[in-house]
Write a protein that holds these residues in place. Structure first.
Motif: not given
Length: 462
Positions: A428-449
């Motif tokens: 899960k840390l590997e995914y969390d680091l990906y999110y922290a590294k590549n955060y954009t509103p687009f990624l947030d929208l994708l996660i919410l969907l």
């Protein structure tokens, strides 16, 4: 893969998404024409109903993304794909009802909407029947040459065998960097011209996967390959792109420092995210208040103890805060306040608790933490201080996940089942680091969907 707003999307998914959008627009127009033909009405020019068509198509496609229509399983199994299409169209129509209520000017007639649903389901299914396994064929996959034949190269070979892989391996070149783990690799000494060898294999990318990089980089080879127009990538960046996570086994601090990511230009997007959190958390608390109170009553009636409980968690920059949740376990679940990992079929979970955990109702009070600004809707899961202290000692880079605000849902939560061990925490840390590294509103929208998919099919909920 195509990079959209710092997040990689497979070519096949992007192509299928464009085709689906066209099918949905055609379905909406066909439904409109059919209904007017039935009532002998005069059909207005198509341009006059563009807003209705776009609203219909975009809303249904967002629902399709949310329930996992573009996931690996849906691309591999026709039956799985049709089942997800039925669910997504049903949810999409419910969402359209809300949109039409708020924006009557964009509304369909009910009969139009019924026909559009039927045409959409038929058209989207037909697209998948016609394409079959074509989208999963090698024609849509990048050909990759791997420099290296050791365990790192073997990891790429294993990844290429997985369903939904967006690349195929054109070949391996042993760089004499240790005992070979890939037996079909060609020795570098047997290749007169490596750049010509790359062109001959029609490789569009070369991945450097040698075991020891210090003082061993084949700089001349890499430079000549680069000048042929072939993309050269290191293993960490390649794995990040293909898996959607930062691979800890191949990671080194210099890659994190010099790679693209952790952008400081987030002030505008962060302000927008905070505004979204405030508005939506207030709406959620207002709308789900009766559900929270009813659930609290049921929890209180089933077992002794308070209906709600506070629990200390670690948030942004390692600061502690308390989250509020509906109690789903017995009051004596943790003796002496000692933190204990949740387990599969955990005997401490009550009957009501089992239901509200699967439906995520126990998480609803956390909207209060979002409203206060201690959490966001999207971000790494906030862990307890006892677990964090232990995991920071065991896992490298664990503290870096606290550089972004924790969330109710997140990239790790939608991609990895509930974790209850150090090994799970590592993944899960590997995914969390990906999110922290590549955060954009687009990624947030994708996660919410895609959180919709996790709620509907709660694999691993504990």
């Amino acid at each position: 893969m195509v990079r959209l707003f710092k997040h990689y999307v497979p070519h096949t998914v992007l192509l299928l998404g464009v085709i689906d959008l066209a099918v949905l627009l055609i379905a909406g127009e066909a439904a409109w024409i059919l209904r007017f033909w039935q009532i002998d009405g005069e059909i207005d020019p198509s341009a006059s109903r563009i807003p209705q068509m776009i609203t219909f198509a975009v809303t249904l496609q967002l629902a399709m993304v949310g329930v996992g229509v573009y996931g690996v399983e849906s691309l591999q199994s026709m039956r799985f794909a049709v089942a997800r299409l039925v669910v997504s169209i049903s949810l999409g129509v419910l969402l359209l009802s809300l949109v039409f209520f708020l924006l009557p000017a964009f509304a369909f007639w009910r009969s139009n909407l019924l026909y559009a649903m039927a045409f959409a389901l038929g058209g989207l299914t037909l697209v998948r029947v016609m394409l079959g396994h074509t989208l999963d064929g090698e024609a849509f996959k990048r050909r990759v040459l791997i420099l290296g034949a050791g365990p790192r190269a073997a990891r790429v070979e294993e990844l290429a065998r997985r369903n939904g892989a967006s690349f195929c391996v054109a070949g391996y070149v042993s760089m004499n960097d240790g005992p070979p783990a890939v037996l079909r690799a060609v020795n570098r000494a047997d290749i007169a011209n490596l750049s010509a060898h790359v062109v001959k294999l029609k490789a569009s990318e070369v991945v450097l996967a040698i075991e020891e990089r210090r003082n061993a980089l084949p700089l001349n080879d890499l430079l000549r390959i680069k000048t042929t127009g072939v993309h050269v990538n290191d293993l960490s960046s390649f794995l990040e792109r293909e898996t959607g996570r930062v691979d800890l086994d191949s990671l080194n601090p210099s890659w994190l420092i010099f790679s693209d990511g952790f952008s400081a230009g987030r002030r505008l997007s962060s302000a927008g995210k905070r505004l979204f959190d405030i508005i939506v958390s207030a709406i959620i608390l207002a709308l789900t208040g009766p559900v929270i109170l009813l659930t609290a009553l049921l929890v209180k009636l089933e077992s002794k103890g308070p209906a709600f409980f506070r629990q200390r968690r670690v948030g942004l920059y390692g600061q502690h805060f308390d989250i509020l949740k509906l109690r789903s376990m017995r009051e004596d679940a943790e003796v002496g306040g000692v933190a204990v990992w949740a387990q599969k079929d955990d005997p401490r979970v009550t009957r009501i608790g089992s239901v509200i955990r699967k439906l995520r109702i126990d998480e609803l009070p956390q909207a209060w933490s979002v409203l206060k600004g201690e959490m966001s809707f999207v971000g790494p899961r906030p862990e307890r201080p006892q677990f964090v202290a232990d995991l920071e000692a065991r896992l490298p880079y664990y503290a870096e996940r606290h550089m972004v605000k924790p969330g109710i849902t997140g990239w790790a939560q939608i991609n990895y089942p509930y974790g209850a061990s150090t090994e799970d925490a590592r993944h899960k840390l590997e995914y969390d680091l990906y999110y922290a590294k590549n955060y954009t509103p687009f990624l947030d929208l994708l996660i919410l969907l895609q959180t919709v998919r996790v709620v509907l099919w709660p694999e691993g909920a504990r």
